[in-house]
Write an enzyme that holds these catalytic residues in place. Structure first.
Site, PDB file in Angstrom:
ATOM      1  N   ARG A  63      -7.324  10.972   6.401  1.00 59.71           N
ATOM      2  CA  ARG A  63      -6.551  10.728   4.991  1.00 59.71           C
ATOM      3  C   ARG A  63      -5.392  11.368   5.189  1.00 59.71           C
ATOM      4  O   ARG A  63      -4.446  10.746   4.528  1.00 59.71           O
ATOM      5  CB  ARG A  63      -7.475  11.403   4.020  1.00 59.71           C
ATOM      6  CG  ARG A  63      -8.651  10.569   3.524  1.00 59.71           C
ATOM      7  CD  ARG A  63      -9.410  11.388   2.546  1.00 59.71           C
ATOM      8  NE  ARG A  63     -10.235  10.356   1.669  1.00 59.71           N
ATOM      9  CZ  ARG A  63     -10.486  10.512   0.353  1.00 59.71           C
ATOM     10  NH1 ARG A  63      -9.951  11.429  -0.392  1.00 59.71           N
ATOM     11  NH2 ARG A  63     -11.499   9.550  -0.139  1.00 59.71           N
ATOM     12  N   THR A  66       0.089  10.786   8.328  1.00 56.16           N
ATOM     13  CA  THR A  66       1.339  10.457   8.266  1.00 56.16           C
ATOM     14  C   THR A  66       2.396  11.122   7.380  1.00 56.16           C
ATOM     15  O   THR A  66       3.653  11.020   7.275  1.00 56.16           O
ATOM     16  CB  THR A  66       1.803   8.763   8.332  1.00 56.16           C
ATOM     17  OG1 THR A  66       1.251   8.257   7.132  1.00 56.16           O
ATOM     18  CG2 THR A  66       1.152   8.272   9.477  1.00 56.16           C
ATOM     19  N   ASP A 125      -5.283   2.706   0.234  1.00 55.18           N
ATOM     20  CA  ASP A 125      -4.363   3.318   1.126  1.00 55.18           C
ATOM     21  C   ASP A 125      -3.373   4.006   0.446  1.00 55.18           C
ATOM     22  O   ASP A 125      -2.818   3.826  -0.473  1.00 55.18           O
ATOM     23  CB  ASP A 125      -3.655   2.208   2.068  1.00 55.18           C
ATOM     24  CG  ASP A 125      -3.148   2.611   3.406  1.00 55.18           C
ATOM     25  OD1 ASP A 125      -2.785   3.681   3.533  1.00 55.18           O
ATOM     26  OD2 ASP A 125      -3.272   1.853   4.338  1.00 55.18           O
ATOM     27  N   LYS A 137      13.132   1.698   1.296  1.00 53.54           N
ATOM     28  CA  LYS A 137      14.027   2.119   0.420  1.00 53.54           C
ATOM     29  C   LYS A 137      15.330   2.465   1.382  1.00 53.54           C
ATOM     30  O   LYS A 137      16.563   2.115   1.096  1.00 53.54           O
ATOM     31  CB  LYS A 137      13.675   3.478  -0.183  1.00 53.54           C
ATOM     32  CG  LYS A 137      14.968   4.326  -0.752  1.00 53.54           C
ATOM     33  CD  LYS A 137      14.534   5.511  -1.554  1.00 53.54           C
ATOM     34  CE  LYS A 137      15.708   6.312  -2.151  1.00 53.54           C
ATOM     35  NZ  LYS A 137      15.420   7.519  -2.752  1.00 53.54           N
ATOM     36  N   HIS A 275      -3.283 -35.863 -19.725  1.00 53.64           N
ATOM     37  CA  HIS A 275      -2.426 -34.629 -20.247  1.00 53.64           C
ATOM     38  C   HIS A 275      -3.205 -33.714 -20.767  1.00 53.64           C
ATOM     39  O   HIS A 275      -3.093 -33.365 -22.092  1.00 53.64           O
ATOM     40  CB  HIS A 275      -1.529 -35.549 -21.243  1.00 53.64           C
ATOM     41  CG  HIS A 275      -0.883 -36.709 -20.604  1.00 53.64           C
ATOM     42  ND1 HIS A 275       0.205 -36.570 -19.765  1.00 53.64           N
ATOM     43  CD2 HIS A 275      -0.781 -37.987 -20.746  1.00 53.64           C
ATOM     44  CE1 HIS A 275       0.687 -37.498 -19.413  1.00 53.64           C
ATOM     45  NE2 HIS A 275       0.172 -38.559 -20.142  1.00 53.64           N
TER      46      HIS A 275
END
Length: 515
Positions: A63, A66, A125, A137, A275
């Site tokens: 978990r 990164t 995630d 960014k 239609h």
């Protein structure tokens, strides 16, 4: 600036080995995590683990791995900012120039019929979207890839000039924010429904493009066709096109309307639509008989229309269908002989829907309709009734046959544009009055269309009669039974008129406006 370092962490590993091998061959250092690291290492591709970059182990079952300054500093540092450069040097960090990430398969997880709440939550995630957003960014300096379809183009630019162009990075950054936005929208929708809050203070939905359309409702309007993730089977978004040119904007809307009507029936049924209004509906012992009834309902309007069936189409029915021009045929399936017959017609579109759930098996869904500056959201109208739900309000009770036709008419009239009047007889529609500004006007159109077939027919009205004039008109045409919601302040006027003419009338207590 050349791309020197890449961080790769993907759940969907399609094409990643080949892509990473080419990056390594171009001199790019590859950082990776977990299963991606193990795969690349196994394939003999030089790769370093994320812990070597962060100086911190992957913990809590992966978990946390990164979410670290050594990663996000390398992603967010503005390369021509002296203060950012100084911080990178003093802290012994390094830039990350390329991020290749796709996310935990949340959609695939919650699509499983036996998914548990715990499994769903575990497949949300956190680190992936965070890295993607950081890189996107800072797209002035960082290339970010979220879709395997972009591997080839990115690799080509790196091989040619060592880096990607700013235009490419802008395009990929926009794709990232669309991707993470859709991912979060799906999670929010899932949790909102679990929490019993399907209409929250912010209504965020996401759709995936199926195809660009040649044009919209008219040739001067641009359009595209989108599918909601996890869309249920048996609808126009999941149907398989077996033959014919691509669907148009109007085709899609008409096909959707036809399927909605045919799903009202558990017995063999065929619906013809023009239609977005039904021009012919029939039920029978089999699809062949049902089609013959639907065709007989209005042989003129069915020309150039859309036909939907709720059973497999066989050779005999296909032969009849091939004798007129139709835009689309939709059915759960086709026999090989039927498919061969219908495929000989160049301009027809053939769609296989798979099994269709009838009204009894359908669940309410949420329908989104755009208005200028916003949208309105409502539950889909899957309300159905049985004979036990009806209230007879006249002196005369409906006969068994009249009751059968009343229930048939009620199933169809809910799909006719309001104000709507529908006449039913012998298990088929014989007259349809759609989209009129007053109810008696809709009745006149339906009766005129029915002609002599109006005698002994059952009349269905999508909403109550505001006065007795529609009953009077029905009596003159020979209509013998009426089904309507009731609830008007002048109900007694309509009931009195029905009694005077010997018409049986039942109230449903439910209306079916359709705008």
């Amino acid at each position: 600036m050349a791309i020197r370092r890449a961080l790769i962490s993907v759940s969907d590993k399609t094409g990643i080995v080949e892509f990473a091998r080419e990056l390594a061959a171009a001199g790019v250092q590859i950082i990776s995590t977990g299963g991606t690291h193990s795969l690349l290492e196994k394939e003999g591709i030089p790769v370093i683990g994320i812990s070597e970059v962060t100086g911190f182990p992957e913990i809590m079952d992966g978990r946390v791995k990164t979410l670290h300054p050594a990663v996000h500093s390398g992603l967010l540092a503005v390369r021509d900012n002296e203060e950012h450069q100084r911080a990178i040097r003093e802290l012994g960090l390094d830039y990350i120039d390329l991020v290749v990430v796709n996310l935990y398969p949340f959609a695939a997880t919650i699509a499983k019929p036996d998914v548990t709440y715990e499994d769903a939550i575990e497949n949300i995630d956190i680190g992936g979207p965070t890295m993607l957003r950081s890189a996107a960014k800072n797209h002035a300096f960082v290339t970010v890839v979220v879709d395997a379809a972009d591997y080839e183009g990115v690799l080509g630019e790196i091989k040619q000039g060592g880096d990607t162009s700013l235009d490419t990075r802008k395009r990929l950054a926009a794709k990232v924010f669309r991707h993470t936005g859709a991912y979060d929208a799906l999670i929010g929708d899932y949790l909102s429904k679990l929490g019993g809050d399907p209409l929250p203070e912010r209504y965020t939905v996401t759709y995936e493009k199926v195809q660009d359309l040649r044009y919209g409702e008219n040739p001067h309007q641009r359009a595209a066709f989108y599918r909601r993730p996890l869309a249920s089977e048996g609808n126009v978004t999941t149907a398989e096109q077996l033959h014919g040119k691509e669907l148009s904007y109007n085709n899609i809307n008409d096909a959707n309307a036809a399927l909605a009507i045919v799903k009202e029936f558990s017995e063999p049924a065929v619906v013809a639509v023009k239609h977005m209004n039904p021009c012919g509906v029939g039920v029978g012992a089999d699809i062949h008989e049902a089609y013959q009834k639907a065709y007989a309902a209005d042989p003129t309007s069915i020309f150039g229309g859309i036909v939907a069936a709720n059973r497999m189409i066989g050779e005999e029915t296909a032969q009849l269908l091939s004798e007129i021009f139709l835009e689309i045929i939709l059915a759960p399936d086709y026999t090989p002989e039927a498919l061969d017959i219908l495929s000989r017609k160049k301009n027809i579109r053939l769609l296989r829907t798979g099994e269709l759930a009838s009204a009894e098996g359908r669940k309410s869904d949420w329908v989104v309709t755009s208005v200028e500056g916003g949208m309105v959201v409502q539950e889909s109208d899957v309300h159905s009734i049985s004979e036990a739900d009806l209230k007879v309000v006249t002196e005369r009770q409906p006969t068994a046959e009249e009751m059968k036709q009343l229930l048939f008419g009620w199933k169809v009239v809910k799909h006719v544009k309001s104000n709507a009047i529908l006449l039913a007889k012998d298990d088929r529609t014989v007259g349809v009055g759609a989209g009129q500004m007053n109810r008696v006007g809709a009745a006149r159109i339906a009766i005129e269309q029915a002609g002599e077939q109006a005698k002994g027919a059952a009349l269905a009205s999508d909403a109550f009669f505001p006065m007795g004039d529609t009953v009077e008109l029905a009596a003159k045409a020979g209509i013998t039974a009426i089904i309507q919601p009731g609830g008007s302040i002048k109900d007694e006027e309509s009931i009195r008129a029905a009694n005077e003419h010997g018409i049986a009338m039942v109230f449903t207590g439910v209306r079916h406006f359709k705008h």
